[in-house]
Design an enzyme around this catalytic site. Structure first.
Site, PDB file in Angstrom:
ATOM      1  N   ASN A  43       0.839  -1.202   0.000  1.00  0.00           N
ATOM      2  CA  ASN A  43       0.000   0.000   0.000  1.00  0.00           C
ATOM      3  C   ASN A  43       0.873   1.251   0.000  1.00  0.00           C
ATOM      4  O   ASN A  43       1.971   1.279   0.580  1.00  0.00           O
ATOM      5  CB  ASN A  43      -1.010   0.002   1.158  1.00  0.00           C
ATOM      6  CG  ASN A  43      -0.391  -0.129   2.531  1.00  0.00           C
ATOM      7  OD1 ASN A  43       0.633  -0.774   2.704  1.00  0.00           O
ATOM      8  ND2 ASN A  43      -1.020   0.479   3.514  1.00  0.00           N
ATOM      9  N   GLU A  45       0.336   5.155   0.767  1.00  0.00           N
ATOM     10  CA  GLU A  45      -0.535   6.243   1.234  1.00  0.00           C
ATOM     11  C   GLU A  45       0.003   7.592   0.767  1.00  0.00           C
ATOM     12  O   GLU A  45       1.130   7.697   0.266  1.00  0.00           O
ATOM     13  CB  GLU A  45      -0.657   6.171   2.760  1.00  0.00           C
ATOM     14  CG  GLU A  45      -1.334   4.868   3.193  1.00  0.00           C
ATOM     15  CD  GLU A  45      -1.547   4.773   4.695  1.00  0.00           C
ATOM     16  OE1 GLU A  45      -1.023   5.616   5.455  1.00  0.00           O
ATOM     17  OE2 GLU A  45      -2.258   3.833   5.093  1.00  0.00           O
ATOM     18  N   GLU A  56      -3.186  -4.380  -2.953  1.00  0.00           N
ATOM     19  CA  GLU A  56      -3.710  -5.205  -4.054  1.00  0.00           C
ATOM     20  C   GLU A  56      -3.590  -4.461  -5.382  1.00  0.00           C
ATOM     21  O   GLU A  56      -3.271  -5.053  -6.413  1.00  0.00           O
ATOM     22  CB  GLU A  56      -5.180  -5.568  -3.795  1.00  0.00           C
ATOM     23  CG  GLU A  56      -5.407  -6.473  -2.596  1.00  0.00           C
ATOM     24  CD  GLU A  56      -5.589  -5.718  -1.290  1.00  0.00           C
ATOM     25  OE1 GLU A  56      -5.031  -4.607  -1.149  1.00  0.00           O
ATOM     26  OE2 GLU A  56      -6.287  -6.236  -0.414  1.00  0.00           O
ATOM     27  N   CYS A  87     -10.586  -4.496   0.422  1.00  0.00           N
ATOM     28  CA  CYS A  87     -11.685  -3.531   0.460  1.00  0.00           C
ATOM     29  C   CYS A  87     -12.588  -3.748  -0.764  1.00  0.00           C
ATOM     30  O   CYS A  87     -12.236  -4.466  -1.710  1.00  0.00           O
ATOM     31  CB  CYS A  87     -11.135  -2.103   0.489  1.00  0.00           C
ATOM     32  SG  CYS A  87     -10.480  -1.547  -1.108  1.00  0.00           S
TER      33      CYS A  87
HETATM   34  N1  THU Z   1      -5.278  -1.500   2.740  1.00  0.00           N
HETATM   35  C1  THU Z   1      -4.720  -2.278   1.757  1.00  0.00           C
HETATM   36  O1  THU Z   1      -3.659  -1.950   1.218  1.00  0.00           O
HETATM   37  N2  THU Z   1      -5.354  -3.427   1.421  1.00  0.00           N
HETATM   38  C2  THU Z   1      -6.458  -3.928   2.049  1.00  0.00           C
HETATM   39  O2  THU Z   1      -6.919  -5.004   1.703  1.00  0.00           O
HETATM   40  C3  THU Z   1      -7.083  -3.146   3.130  1.00  0.00           C
HETATM   41  C4  THU Z   1      -6.532  -1.794   3.372  1.00  0.00           C
HETATM   42  C5  THU Z   1      -4.563  -0.279   3.131  1.00  0.00           C
HETATM   43  C6  THU Z   1      -5.174   1.026   2.709  1.00  0.00           C
HETATM   44  C7  THU Z   1      -4.550   1.967   3.728  1.00  0.00           C
HETATM   45  O3  THU Z   1      -3.271   2.352   3.260  1.00  0.00           O
HETATM   46  C8  THU Z   1      -4.378   1.118   4.968  1.00  0.00           C
HETATM   47  O4  THU Z   1      -4.491  -0.235   4.532  1.00  0.00           O
HETATM   48  C9  THU Z   1      -5.394   1.382   6.045  1.00  0.00           C
HETATM   49  O5  THU Z   1      -6.668   1.351   5.545  1.00  0.00           O
END
Ligand code: THU
Length: 135
Positions: A43, A45, A56, A87
């Site tokens: 991920n 951010e 993902e 998500c």
């Molecule tokens: N996040 C993911 O990368 N994948 C998931 O399946 C759930 C959430 C990330 C998004 C954000 O950077 C952090 O987790 C908290 O929501």
């Protein structure tokens, strides 16, 4: 579901590469094609929060960039103690490339796992006919 140890180790190692200074939730994901090739992502951010994206999405981008579109299995792991499921938006992203019965496997840091098919996670997902990579 037994996660191949090479995949589990790579996911664990990748958690530190996540860019998650805001939520502190580090996520690593992998997508596996029908030939067994695996592409990874984390991920990413952003200070403008909605601009961040999920692990993902990174993994799917890596696979597509490498010329691999079909997804047979997805793995998701994080630094949280509980199982993390993709998500809603990522379920649709996976669905775009998922083979029928594509398995989504989630792993915790202490080695617990669970899995569901993409059809269980996203019943009646949206698909255009023909979705380009299927034609
Ligand atoms: N996040 C993911 O990368 N994948 C998931 O399946 C759930 C959430 C990330 C998004 C954000 O950077 C952090 O987790 C908290 O929501």
């Amino acid at each position: 579901m037994t996660v191949p140890s090479a995949v589990a180790e790579q996911l664990r190692a990748l958690l530190d590469r996540a860019h998650a200074p805001y939520s502190r939730v580090q996520v690593a994901a992998a997508v596996e094609g029908p030939d067994g090739e695996v592409h990874y992502g984390v991920n990413v951010e952003n200070a403008a929060y909605p601009q961040g994206w999920c692990a993902e999405a990174s993994a799917i981008g890596a696979a597509v960039s490498a010329g691999h579109k079909a997804i047979a299995r997805v793995y998701v792991s994080s630094n949280l103690p509980e199982l993390v499921w993709p998500c809603g938006g990522c379920r649709q992203k996976i669905f775009e490339f998922a083979q029928a019965g594509c398995e989504v496997v989630t792993l915790t840091p202490d080695g617990r796992t669970d899995s569901r098919t993409i059809e269980q996670l996203l019943p009646m997902g949206f698909r255009l006919d023909p979705t380009p990579h299927r034609s």
